[in-house]
Design an enzyme around this catalytic site. Structure first.
Site, short mmCIF file in Angstrom:
data_model
loop_
_atom_site.label_atom_id
_atom_site.label_comp_id
_atom_site.label_asym_id
_atom_site.label_seq_id
_atom_site.Cartn_x
_atom_site.Cartn_y
_atom_site.Cartn_z
N ARG A 282 0.61 -1.16 0.05
CA ARG A 282 -0.07 -0.21 0.08
C ARG A 282 0.89 1.25 -0.05
O ARG A 282 1.46 1.71 1.03
CB ARG A 282 -0.95 -0.08 1.23
CG ARG A 282 -1.90 1.00 1.28
CD ARG A 282 -2.56 1.14 2.57
NE ARG A 282 -1.69 2.14 3.26
CZ ARG A 282 -1.50 2.06 4.46
NH1 ARG A 282 -2.19 1.31 5.47
NH2 ARG A 282 -0.87 2.95 5.14
N HIS A 286 -3.74 4.56 4.27
CA HIS A 286 -4.83 3.64 4.40
C HIS A 286 -6.16 4.12 3.95
O HIS A 286 -6.87 3.81 3.06
CB HIS A 286 -5.00 3.14 5.86
CG HIS A 286 -6.36 2.31 5.96
ND1 HIS A 286 -6.45 1.18 5.69
CD2 HIS A 286 -7.49 2.74 6.65
CE1 HIS A 286 -7.63 0.65 5.80
NE2 HIS A 286 -8.15 1.58 6.58
N TYR A 295 3.28 6.03 11.73
CA TYR A 295 3.57 4.79 12.04
C TYR A 295 4.55 3.79 11.20
O TYR A 295 4.91 2.72 11.42
CB TYR A 295 2.21 3.98 12.25
CG TYR A 295 1.24 3.89 11.09
CD1 TYR A 295 1.65 2.95 10.25
CD2 TYR A 295 0.19 4.64 11.13
CE1 TYR A 295 0.58 2.78 8.91
CE2 TYR A 295 -0.44 4.78 9.92
CZ TYR A 295 -0.08 3.91 9.00
OH TYR A 295 -1.20 3.68 7.84
C1 LIG Z 1 -14.81 -5.65 11.30
C2 LIG Z 1 -14.20 -4.51 11.31
N1 LIG Z 1 -13.28 -4.10 12.07
C3 LIG Z 1 -12.36 -3.27 11.97
C4 LIG Z 1 -12.69 -2.12 11.07
C5 LIG Z 1 -11.84 -1.08 10.98
N2 LIG Z 1 -10.81 -1.20 9.78
C6 LIG Z 1 -11.01 -0.71 8.65
S1 LIG Z 1 -9.98 -0.98 7.52
C7 LIG Z 1 -9.15 -1.86 8.58
C8 LIG Z 1 -7.82 -2.61 8.12
C9 LIG Z 1 -7.73 -3.68 7.16
O1 LIG Z 1 -6.66 -4.12 6.66
P1 LIG Z 1 -6.56 -5.26 5.50
O2 LIG Z 1 -7.69 -6.20 5.55
O3 LIG Z 1 -5.09 -5.38 5.41
O4 LIG Z 1 -6.99 -4.24 4.13
P2 LIG Z 1 -6.27 -3.00 3.47
O5 LIG Z 1 -7.03 -1.80 4.11
O6 LIG Z 1 -5.05 -2.98 3.76
O7 LIG Z 1 -6.76 -2.90 2.15
C10 LIG Z 1 -9.75 -1.93 9.90
C11 LIG Z 1 -9.13 -2.71 10.86
C12 LIG Z 1 -13.68 -2.69 9.99
N3 LIG Z 1 -14.03 -1.81 8.97
N4 LIG Z 1 -14.56 -3.76 10.14
#
Ligand SMILES: Cc1ncc(C[n+]2csc(CCOP(=O)(O)OP(=O)(O)O)c2C)c(N)n1
Length: 386
Positions: A282, A286, A295
Protein backbone atom coordinates in the site's frame (compact mmCIF):
# COMPACT_ATOMS: atom_id res chain seq x y z
CA UNK A 1 0.76 -22.29 -11.93
CA UNK A 2 2.91 -23.12 -8.95
CA UNK A 3 0.66 -24.67 -6.39
CA UNK A 4 1.73 -25.85 -3.00
CA UNK A 5 3.79 -28.98 -2.69
CA UNK A 6 1.00 -30.55 -0.65
CA UNK A 7 -1.27 -32.77 -2.77
CA UNK A 8 -4.99 -32.10 -2.74
CA UNK A 9 -6.75 -34.40 -0.30
CA UNK A 10 -10.06 -35.93 -1.29
CA UNK A 11 -12.97 -34.97 0.92
CA UNK A 12 -13.88 -38.01 3.02
CA UNK A 13 -17.39 -39.46 2.63
CA UNK A 14 -17.56 -40.67 6.22
CA UNK A 15 -15.81 -40.36 9.55
CA UNK A 16 -12.08 -41.08 9.27
CA UNK A 17 -10.77 -44.48 10.30
CA UNK A 18 -8.75 -44.39 13.49
CA UNK A 19 -5.22 -45.31 12.55
CA UNK A 20 -3.92 -48.09 14.77
CA UNK A 21 -0.26 -47.57 13.91
CA UNK A 22 1.99 -46.06 16.56
CA UNK A 23 3.81 -42.87 15.66
CA UNK A 24 7.55 -43.43 15.94
CA UNK A 25 7.76 -40.51 18.32
CA UNK A 26 5.52 -37.78 19.58
CA UNK A 27 6.26 -34.97 17.16
CA UNK A 28 4.53 -31.72 17.98
CA UNK A 29 6.70 -29.53 15.82
CA UNK A 30 4.69 -27.38 13.42
CA UNK A 31 4.12 -29.20 10.14
CA UNK A 32 6.56 -27.78 7.63
CA UNK A 33 4.59 -26.46 4.68
CA UNK A 34 7.80 -25.85 2.87
CA UNK A 35 8.60 -22.70 1.04
CA UNK A 36 5.77 -21.51 -1.14
CA UNK A 37 7.36 -19.82 -4.12
CA UNK A 38 6.09 -16.45 -5.25
CA UNK A 39 5.03 -16.61 -8.89
CA UNK A 40 6.56 -13.82 -10.94
CA UNK A 41 6.30 -13.50 -14.71
CA UNK A 42 7.27 -9.85 -15.28
CA UNK A 43 10.11 -8.59 -13.11
CA UNK A 44 10.74 -4.99 -12.13
CA UNK A 45 13.23 -4.53 -14.98
CA UNK A 46 10.60 -5.45 -17.55
CA UNK A 47 11.88 -8.99 -18.26
CA UNK A 48 9.36 -11.76 -18.84
CA UNK A 49 9.66 -15.40 -17.82
CA UNK A 50 8.65 -16.93 -21.16
CA UNK A 51 7.73 -20.29 -19.65
CA UNK A 52 5.05 -18.72 -17.48
CA UNK A 53 3.92 -15.90 -19.75
CA UNK A 54 0.12 -16.00 -20.09
CA UNK A 55 0.62 -15.00 -23.74
CA UNK A 56 -1.59 -11.93 -24.10
CA UNK A 57 -1.92 -10.47 -27.59
CA UNK A 58 -0.33 -7.09 -28.32
CA UNK A 59 -3.68 -5.33 -28.05
CA UNK A 60 -4.47 -7.09 -24.77
CA UNK A 61 -1.11 -6.05 -23.34
CA UNK A 62 -1.81 -2.44 -24.26
CA UNK A 63 -5.33 -2.66 -22.80
CA UNK A 64 -3.99 -4.04 -19.53
CA UNK A 65 -1.46 -1.22 -19.33
CA UNK A 66 -4.14 1.35 -20.08
CA UNK A 67 -6.45 -0.06 -17.39
CA UNK A 68 -3.68 0.29 -14.80
CA UNK A 69 -2.91 3.86 -15.90
CA UNK A 70 -6.61 4.76 -15.70
CA UNK A 71 -6.77 3.31 -12.18
CA UNK A 72 -3.86 5.50 -11.11
CA UNK A 73 -5.28 8.56 -12.77
CA UNK A 74 -8.65 8.06 -11.07
CA UNK A 75 -6.90 7.48 -7.75
CA UNK A 76 -4.88 10.66 -8.04
CA UNK A 77 -7.92 12.75 -9.05
CA UNK A 78 -9.91 11.34 -6.13
CA UNK A 79 -7.16 12.43 -3.75
CA UNK A 80 -7.09 15.95 -5.18
CA UNK A 81 -10.87 16.20 -4.95
CA UNK A 82 -10.83 14.90 -1.39
CA UNK A 83 -8.18 17.42 -0.34
CA UNK A 84 -10.24 20.18 -1.96
CA UNK A 85 -13.36 19.15 -0.05
CA UNK A 86 -15.19 17.67 -3.02
CA UNK A 87 -14.87 13.99 -2.07
CA UNK A 88 -15.48 11.94 1.06
CA UNK A 89 -13.01 9.68 2.82
CA UNK A 90 -11.74 6.95 0.49
CA UNK A 91 -9.11 4.22 0.34
CA UNK A 92 -6.42 4.85 -2.30
CA UNK A 93 -5.32 2.09 -4.70
CA UNK A 94 -1.84 3.53 -5.45
CA UNK A 95 0.71 0.77 -6.09
CA UNK A 96 -1.91 -1.99 -6.22
CA UNK A 97 -2.99 -1.44 -9.83
CA UNK A 98 -1.68 -4.79 -11.11
CA UNK A 99 -3.46 -6.59 -8.31
CA UNK A 100 -6.67 -4.70 -9.06
CA UNK A 101 -6.74 -5.30 -12.79
CA UNK A 102 -5.16 -8.75 -12.77
CA UNK A 103 -7.73 -10.25 -10.44
CA UNK A 104 -10.70 -9.36 -12.66
CA UNK A 105 -9.08 -9.62 -16.09
CA UNK A 106 -10.19 -13.21 -16.63
CA UNK A 107 -13.78 -12.68 -15.48
CA UNK A 108 -16.74 -12.76 -17.87
CA UNK A 109 -19.94 -10.73 -17.59
CA UNK A 110 -21.65 -13.78 -16.04
CA UNK A 111 -19.04 -14.18 -13.30
CA UNK A 112 -19.40 -12.36 -10.01
CA UNK A 113 -16.96 -10.08 -8.24
CA UNK A 114 -17.23 -9.26 -4.55
CA UNK A 115 -14.81 -6.47 -3.66
CA UNK A 116 -13.46 -4.83 -0.56
CA UNK A 117 -13.37 -1.04 -0.37
CA UNK A 118 -9.90 -0.69 -1.97
CA UNK A 119 -11.02 -1.90 -5.39
CA UNK A 120 -12.09 0.89 -7.66
CA UNK A 121 -9.55 0.00 -10.37
CA UNK A 122 -11.22 -3.40 -10.60
CA UNK A 123 -14.68 -1.86 -10.45
CA UNK A 124 -13.93 0.52 -13.35
CA UNK A 125 -12.70 -2.42 -15.39
CA UNK A 126 -15.86 -4.37 -14.51
CA UNK A 127 -18.01 -1.58 -15.95
CA UNK A 128 -18.67 0.91 -13.16
CA UNK A 129 -18.89 4.40 -14.71
CA UNK A 130 -16.35 6.60 -12.95
CA UNK A 131 -18.99 9.24 -12.17
CA UNK A 132 -20.86 6.58 -10.21
CA UNK A 133 -17.76 5.89 -8.14
CA UNK A 134 -17.34 9.63 -7.54
CA UNK A 135 -20.95 9.72 -6.35
CA UNK A 136 -20.41 6.71 -4.15
CA UNK A 137 -17.35 8.07 -2.40
CA UNK A 138 -18.86 11.50 -1.92
CA UNK A 139 -21.81 10.06 -0.06
CA UNK A 140 -24.62 9.88 -2.63
CA UNK A 141 -26.55 6.69 -2.18
CA UNK A 142 -27.17 6.50 -5.95
CA UNK A 143 -23.50 5.62 -6.24
CA UNK A 144 -23.76 2.46 -4.20
CA UNK A 145 -25.77 -0.03 -6.28
CA UNK A 146 -23.74 -1.85 -8.92
CA UNK A 147 -24.67 -0.73 -12.45
CA UNK A 148 -27.26 -2.71 -14.40
CA UNK A 149 -25.66 -5.77 -15.96
CA UNK A 150 -22.52 -5.67 -13.80
CA UNK A 151 -22.41 -8.76 -11.60
CA UNK A 152 -20.65 -7.10 -8.69
CA UNK A 153 -21.61 -7.01 -5.06
CA UNK A 154 -21.55 -3.60 -3.38
CA UNK A 155 -18.14 -3.32 -1.74
CA UNK A 156 -17.75 -4.16 1.90
CA UNK A 157 -16.25 -1.92 4.56
CA UNK A 158 -16.87 -4.33 7.43
CA UNK A 159 -13.63 -6.28 7.18
CA UNK A 160 -14.06 -9.83 5.88
CA UNK A 161 -17.86 -9.68 6.02
CA UNK A 162 -18.33 -10.16 2.28
CA UNK A 163 -16.25 -13.32 1.95
CA UNK A 164 -18.83 -15.84 3.21
CA UNK A 165 -21.63 -14.35 1.06
CA UNK A 166 -19.30 -14.64 -1.94
CA UNK A 167 -18.90 -18.34 -1.18
CA UNK A 168 -22.69 -18.55 -0.99
CA UNK A 169 -22.94 -17.19 -4.53
CA UNK A 170 -20.38 -19.76 -5.68
CA UNK A 171 -22.31 -22.56 -3.96
CA UNK A 172 -25.39 -21.46 -5.89
CA UNK A 173 -23.41 -21.54 -9.14
CA UNK A 174 -22.28 -25.06 -8.41
CA UNK A 175 -25.87 -26.16 -8.03
CA UNK A 176 -26.75 -24.51 -11.33
CA UNK A 177 -23.88 -26.41 -12.84
CA UNK A 178 -22.73 -23.67 -15.18
CA UNK A 179 -19.19 -22.49 -15.84
CA UNK A 180 -19.35 -19.27 -13.86
CA UNK A 181 -17.16 -18.35 -10.93
CA UNK A 182 -16.74 -15.75 -8.20
CA UNK A 183 -13.71 -13.66 -7.28
CA UNK A 184 -13.65 -12.13 -3.82
CA UNK A 185 -10.84 -9.91 -2.54
CA UNK A 186 -9.74 -8.77 0.89
CA UNK A 187 -6.61 -7.61 2.71
CA UNK A 188 -4.08 -9.26 4.99
CA UNK A 189 -5.94 -7.77 7.95
CA UNK A 190 -9.11 -9.57 6.90
CA UNK A 191 -7.27 -12.87 7.27
CA UNK A 192 -7.59 -12.37 11.03
CA UNK A 193 -11.38 -12.36 10.80
CA UNK A 194 -12.88 -15.73 11.69
CA UNK A 195 -15.44 -15.43 8.89
CA UNK A 196 -12.67 -15.66 6.29
CA UNK A 197 -11.52 -19.01 7.69
CA UNK A 198 -15.14 -20.18 7.72
CA UNK A 199 -15.42 -19.14 4.10
CA UNK A 200 -12.31 -21.15 3.14
CA UNK A 201 -13.75 -24.19 4.86
CA UNK A 202 -17.25 -23.96 3.40
CA UNK A 203 -15.85 -23.35 -0.07
CA UNK A 204 -13.55 -26.35 0.10
CA UNK A 205 -16.15 -28.72 1.54
CA UNK A 206 -18.57 -27.70 -1.23
CA UNK A 207 -15.90 -27.44 -3.96
CA UNK A 208 -17.40 -24.04 -4.70
CA UNK A 209 -16.15 -22.17 -7.80
CA UNK A 210 -14.61 -19.24 -5.96
CA UNK A 211 -11.20 -17.59 -6.08
CA UNK A 212 -10.09 -15.89 -2.87
CA UNK A 213 -7.65 -13.05 -3.54
CA UNK A 214 -5.82 -11.74 -0.51
CA UNK A 215 -4.12 -8.45 -1.33
CA UNK A 216 -1.27 -8.72 1.11
CA UNK A 217 -0.22 -5.07 1.02
CA UNK A 218 1.93 -5.11 4.14
CA UNK A 219 -0.35 -3.10 6.38
CA UNK A 220 -3.80 -3.20 7.94
CA UNK A 221 -4.05 0.51 8.71
CA UNK A 222 -1.10 0.80 11.15
CA UNK A 223 -0.67 -2.93 11.86
CA UNK A 224 2.25 -4.43 9.91
CA UNK A 225 1.96 -8.01 8.70
CA UNK A 226 4.55 -9.20 11.22
CA UNK A 227 2.00 -8.40 13.95
CA UNK A 228 -0.84 -9.90 11.92
CA UNK A 229 0.50 -13.45 11.50
CA UNK A 230 3.42 -15.49 12.78
CA UNK A 231 4.05 -17.65 9.70
CA UNK A 232 6.10 -16.98 6.58
CA UNK A 233 3.07 -16.63 4.38
CA UNK A 234 -0.70 -16.47 4.38
CA UNK A 235 -1.02 -19.03 1.58
CA UNK A 236 -0.37 -21.74 4.16
CA UNK A 237 -3.70 -20.87 5.72
CA UNK A 238 -5.37 -21.95 2.48
CA UNK A 239 -3.37 -25.18 2.48
CA UNK A 240 -4.67 -25.97 5.98
CA UNK A 241 -8.22 -25.94 4.63
CA UNK A 242 -7.28 -28.10 1.64
CA UNK A 243 -7.37 -25.23 -0.86
CA UNK A 244 -5.03 -25.03 -3.80
CA UNK A 245 -3.01 -22.01 -2.82
CA UNK A 246 -0.53 -19.84 -4.62
CA UNK A 247 1.58 -16.79 -3.84
CA UNK A 248 2.04 -14.30 -6.62
CA UNK A 249 3.87 -11.02 -7.09
CA UNK A 250 0.88 -8.70 -6.88
CA UNK A 251 2.79 -5.91 -8.65
CA UNK A 252 3.28 -8.11 -11.69
CA UNK A 253 0.25 -7.85 -13.94
CA UNK A 254 1.27 -10.85 -16.05
CA UNK A 255 1.84 -12.98 -12.95
CA UNK A 256 -1.56 -11.95 -11.60
CA UNK A 257 -3.26 -12.81 -14.89
CA UNK A 258 -1.43 -16.15 -15.12
CA UNK A 259 -2.45 -17.08 -11.57
CA UNK A 260 -6.05 -15.93 -12.03
CA UNK A 261 -6.33 -17.72 -15.37
CA UNK A 262 -5.46 -21.03 -13.75
CA UNK A 263 -7.52 -20.34 -10.62
CA UNK A 264 -10.64 -19.42 -12.62
CA UNK A 265 -10.10 -22.41 -14.94
CA UNK A 266 -10.05 -24.70 -11.91
CA UNK A 267 -13.24 -23.11 -10.62
CA UNK A 268 -15.01 -23.43 -13.99
CA UNK A 269 -13.87 -27.04 -14.44
CA UNK A 270 -15.28 -28.11 -11.09
CA UNK A 271 -11.89 -28.42 -9.41
CA UNK A 272 -12.95 -26.17 -6.54
CA UNK A 273 -11.73 -23.02 -4.86
CA UNK A 274 -8.27 -21.46 -4.99
CA UNK A 275 -6.55 -19.07 -2.64
CA UNK A 276 -4.31 -16.46 -4.26
CA UNK A 277 -2.04 -14.50 -1.94
CA UNK A 278 -0.93 -11.45 -3.91
CA UNK A 279 2.13 -9.76 -2.45
CA UNK A 280 1.90 -6.02 -2.95
CA UNK A 281 2.32 -2.80 -1.01
CA UNK A 282 0.00 0.00 0.00
CA UNK A 283 2.05 2.94 -1.30
CA UNK A 284 -0.35 5.60 -0.10
CA UNK A 285 -2.62 6.27 2.83
CA UNK A 286 -4.85 3.63 4.38
CA UNK A 287 -7.64 6.12 3.76
CA UNK A 288 -7.64 9.86 3.40
CA UNK A 289 -8.28 9.99 7.16
CA UNK A 290 -4.89 8.37 7.79
CA UNK A 291 -1.32 9.63 8.11
CA UNK A 292 1.11 6.72 7.67
CA UNK A 293 4.14 8.86 8.57
CA UNK A 294 3.23 8.43 12.24
CA UNK A 295 3.62 4.63 12.13
CA UNK A 296 5.91 3.67 9.24
CA UNK A 297 9.07 5.20 7.90
CA UNK A 298 10.28 5.49 4.36
CA UNK A 299 12.71 2.57 4.77
CA UNK A 300 9.62 0.37 4.72
CA UNK A 301 8.10 1.78 1.55
CA UNK A 302 11.26 2.81 -0.37
CA UNK A 303 12.02 -0.61 -1.90
CA UNK A 304 8.54 -0.70 -3.39
CA UNK A 305 9.03 2.35 -5.62
CA UNK A 306 11.18 0.34 -8.01
CA UNK A 307 8.56 -2.43 -8.01
CA UNK A 308 5.92 -0.14 -9.49
CA UNK A 309 3.52 -2.27 -11.57
CA UNK A 310 3.05 0.37 -14.26
CA UNK A 311 6.73 1.21 -14.76
CA UNK A 312 7.71 -2.41 -15.23
CA UNK A 313 4.92 -2.94 -17.75
CA UNK A 314 6.06 0.14 -19.66
CA UNK A 315 9.64 -1.16 -19.73
CA UNK A 316 8.38 -4.45 -21.10
CA UNK A 317 6.13 -2.86 -23.73
CA UNK A 318 8.89 -0.49 -24.79
CA UNK A 319 11.32 -3.40 -25.12
CA UNK A 320 8.83 -5.16 -27.37
CA UNK A 321 8.40 -2.06 -29.50
CA UNK A 322 4.73 -1.75 -28.52
CA UNK A 323 4.82 1.49 -26.53
CA UNK A 324 7.30 4.34 -26.84
CA UNK A 325 7.84 6.83 -24.00
CA UNK A 326 5.79 9.37 -25.96
CA UNK A 327 2.97 6.88 -26.47
CA UNK A 328 3.00 6.04 -22.75
CA UNK A 329 2.71 9.75 -21.95
CA UNK A 330 -0.22 9.99 -24.38
CA UNK A 331 -2.00 7.10 -22.62
CA UNK A 332 -1.58 8.94 -19.35
CA UNK A 333 -2.92 12.23 -20.73
CA UNK A 334 -5.90 10.44 -22.28
CA UNK A 335 -6.64 8.69 -18.99
CA UNK A 336 -6.45 12.00 -17.13
CA UNK A 337 -8.84 13.56 -19.64
CA UNK A 338 -11.25 10.64 -19.34
CA UNK A 339 -11.29 11.02 -15.56
CA UNK A 340 -11.90 14.77 -15.83
CA UNK A 341 -14.83 14.18 -18.20
CA UNK A 342 -16.29 11.78 -15.64
CA UNK A 343 -15.79 14.42 -12.96
CA UNK A 344 -17.79 16.88 -15.06
CA UNK A 345 -20.65 14.39 -15.37
CA UNK A 346 -20.45 13.78 -11.63
CA UNK A 347 -20.60 17.52 -10.90
CA UNK A 348 -23.75 17.85 -12.98
CA UNK A 349 -25.51 15.07 -11.06
CA UNK A 350 -24.13 15.69 -7.58
CA UNK A 351 -26.43 18.22 -6.04
CA UNK A 352 -26.48 18.19 -2.26
CA UNK A 353 -29.93 17.46 -0.86
CA UNK A 354 -29.82 18.82 2.69
CA UNK A 355 -33.52 18.09 3.21
CA UNK A 356 -32.77 14.35 3.09
CA UNK A 357 -30.39 14.42 6.05
CA UNK A 358 -32.90 12.70 8.33
CA UNK A 359 -34.14 10.22 5.72
CA UNK A 360 -33.05 6.62 5.23
CA UNK A 361 -32.29 6.02 8.91
CA UNK A 362 -35.49 4.68 10.40
CA UNK A 363 -38.59 3.17 8.86
CA UNK A 364 -40.57 5.01 11.52
CA UNK A 365 -38.68 8.08 12.66
CA UNK A 366 -38.61 8.43 16.49
CA UNK A 367 -40.59 11.44 17.70
CA UNK A 368 -37.58 13.34 19.12
CA UNK A 369 -35.81 12.99 15.77
CA UNK A 370 -38.99 14.10 14.01
CA UNK A 371 -38.92 17.27 16.17
CA UNK A 372 -35.31 17.90 15.18
CA UNK A 373 -36.14 17.33 11.53
CA UNK A 374 -38.99 19.87 11.66
CA UNK A 375 -36.82 22.46 13.37
CA UNK A 376 -34.03 21.87 10.84
CA UNK A 377 -36.40 22.07 7.85
CA UNK A 378 -37.90 25.34 9.06
CA UNK A 379 -34.38 26.70 9.44
CA UNK A 380 -33.65 25.73 5.82
CA UNK A 381 -36.91 27.47 4.83
CA UNK A 382 -35.86 30.64 6.65
CA UNK A 383 -32.50 30.58 4.87
CA UNK A 384 -34.15 29.89 1.52
CA UNK A 385 -32.31 26.58 1.01
CA UNK A 386 -34.09 24.12 -1.30
C1 LIG B 1 -15.00 -5.77 11.36
C2 LIG B 1 -14.16 -4.53 11.23
N1 LIG B 1 -13.22 -4.28 12.15
C3 LIG B 1 -12.45 -3.17 12.05
C4 LIG B 1 -12.65 -2.30 11.02
C5 LIG B 1 -11.78 -1.05 10.91
N2 LIG B 1 -10.85 -1.21 9.79
C6 LIG B 1 -11.08 -0.60 8.61
S1 LIG B 1 -9.91 -0.96 7.49
C7 LIG B 1 -9.07 -1.93 8.56
C8 LIG B 1 -7.79 -2.60 8.14
C9 LIG B 1 -7.99 -3.64 7.09
O1 LIG B 1 -6.76 -4.04 6.59
P1 LIG B 1 -6.63 -5.09 5.44
O2 LIG B 1 -7.65 -6.15 5.59
O3 LIG B 1 -5.22 -5.52 5.39
O4 LIG B 1 -7.02 -4.29 4.12
P2 LIG B 1 -6.36 -2.98 3.48
O5 LIG B 1 -7.06 -1.81 4.10
O6 LIG B 1 -4.91 -3.00 3.76
O7 LIG B 1 -6.66 -3.06 2.03
C10 LIG B 1 -9.70 -1.96 9.79
C11 LIG B 1 -9.21 -2.71 10.95
C12 LIG B 1 -13.67 -2.58 10.09
N3 LIG B 1 -13.91 -1.79 9.05
N4 LIG B 1 -14.40 -3.71 10.20
Amino acid sequence: MTTTTRPQTEVADSAPELSTGQAAHMDMNPIDLGRIEVLQVLDEHGNVDQARDPGLSDSELLAVHRAMVLTRSFDSRMLTMQRQGEMGTFAPNLGQEACMIGQVWELTRQDWFSPSYRSFGAQIHRGWPMERLFLLWSGYHEGFPPPEGVNDMPFSIVIGSHVLPAVGIAMGMRRRNNNDCVVVNFGDGAMSQGAVSEAFNFAMVDRAPVVFVCENNGWAISTPTKLQYATDHLAGRGVAFGLSSIRVDGNDILGMIAAMREATRRARDGEGPTFVEAITYRMSLHTTADDPTVYRDSADSDPWHSRCPINRMEKYLEGRGLLSKEAAEKVKLEADAEVLEARERFRKIAKARPREVFDHLYKVTPSELEDQRNEYLSRLDRKGVD
